[in-house]
Write an enzyme that holds these catalytic residues in place. Structure first.
Site, PDB file in Angstrom:
ATOM      1  N   CYS A  92      -2.082  -5.394   6.373  1.00  0.00           N
ATOM      2  CA  CYS A  92      -1.450  -4.609   7.449  1.00  0.00           C
ATOM      3  C   CYS A  92      -0.725  -5.518   8.456  1.00  0.00           C
ATOM      4  CB  CYS A  92      -2.469  -3.699   8.122  1.00  0.00           C
ATOM      5  SG  CYS A  92      -3.456  -2.743   6.936  1.00  0.00           S
TER       6      CYS A  92
ATOM      7  N   ASP B  51       2.711   2.134   2.624  1.00  0.00           N
ATOM      8  CA  ASP B  51       2.985   2.497   4.019  1.00  0.00           C
ATOM      9  C   ASP B  51       4.213   1.740   4.515  1.00  0.00           C
ATOM     10  OD1 ASP B  51       0.780   4.144   4.083  1.00  0.00           O
ATOM     11  OD2 ASP B  51      -0.548   2.552   4.767  1.00  0.00           O
TER      12      ASP B  51
ATOM     13  N   CYS C 224      -1.865   3.068   8.324  1.00  0.00           N
ATOM     14  CA  CYS C 224      -3.250   3.224   8.771  1.00  0.00           C
ATOM     15  C   CYS C 224      -3.419   2.776  10.233  1.00  0.00           C
ATOM     16  CB  CYS C 224      -4.107   2.326   7.890  1.00  0.00           C
ATOM     17  SG  CYS C 224      -3.551   0.615   7.988  1.00  0.00           S
TER      18      CYS C 224
ATOM     19  N   CYS D 282       0.825  -1.218   0.000  1.00  0.00           N
ATOM     20  CA  CYS D 282       0.000   0.000   0.000  1.00  0.00           C
ATOM     21  C   CYS D 282       0.854   1.261   0.000  1.00  0.00           C
ATOM     22  CB  CYS D 282      -0.891   0.001   1.236  1.00  0.00           C
ATOM     23  SG  CYS D 282       0.093  -0.101   2.750  1.00  0.00           S
TER      24      CYS D 282
HETATM   25 FE1  FES Z   1      -1.030   0.505   4.514  1.00  0.00          FE
HETATM   26 FE2  FES Z   1      -2.584  -0.572   6.385  1.00  0.00          FE
HETATM   27  S1  FES Z   1      -3.202   0.462   4.572  1.00  0.00           S
HETATM   28  S2  FES Z   1      -0.449  -0.635   6.238  1.00  0.00           S
END
Ligand code: FES
Length: 141
Positions: free
Chosen positions: A123, A56, A79, A54
């Site tokens: 995640c 992140d 998130c 994602c």
């Molecule tokens: Fe990226 Fe949860 S949406 S780690």
């Protein structure tokens, strides 16, 4: 005007909280809002920073003594579920031998968090992969 603005904010917060409760378990919300083990460790024995699909990122620092994880901290720019997953994975890893910590799977994090919506399944995978990479970093030293 200020009163109207305050009312609007209160209403917005209530809407967001209602939506969160529909999407996430109580445990996930608790871990996301009050995460454990957030931060960094000085001179970590193992370190990894991983970017998930994602975009992140999660970072994990480990302190290891006698092949046991004695301390563990994480930081994520992701998130709420990634914060909850980082909190859960670091709690699970602390006190474990590195071999036992390597056996922690994303589904164990999901179980601790009482499940996550389909779109958040990656995640806990990011959290587990970061832990494994931090252990690999320790082993490589
Ligand atoms: Fe990226 Fe949860 S949406 S780690």
């Amino acid at each position: 005007m200020t009163e109207e603005f305050d009312d609007l904010i209160t209403e917005l917060e209530a809407t967001i909280q209602k939506e969160e409760k529909e999407l996430y378990s109580e445990r996930t919300l608790e871990e996301a809002y009050n995460p454990k083990n957030v931060g960094v460790l000085e001179d970590p024995d193992g370190y990894a920073r991983i970017t998930g699909p994602c975009g992140d990122t999660m970072q994990i620092h480990l302190k290891i003594a006698d092949a046991k994880i004695v301390d563990c901290k994480f930081i994520t720019d992701g998130c709420g579920p990634s914060t909850a997953s980082g909190s859960a994975v670091t709690e699970m890893a602390k006190g474990k031998t590195i071999e036992d910590a390597l056996r922690i799977e994303a589904k164990a994090i999901l179980a601790v968090l009482d499940g996550l919506p389909e779109e958040s399944i990656h995640c806990p995978v990011l959290a587990v992969n970061t832990l494994r990479a931090a252990i690999a970093d320790y082993k490589a030293k």
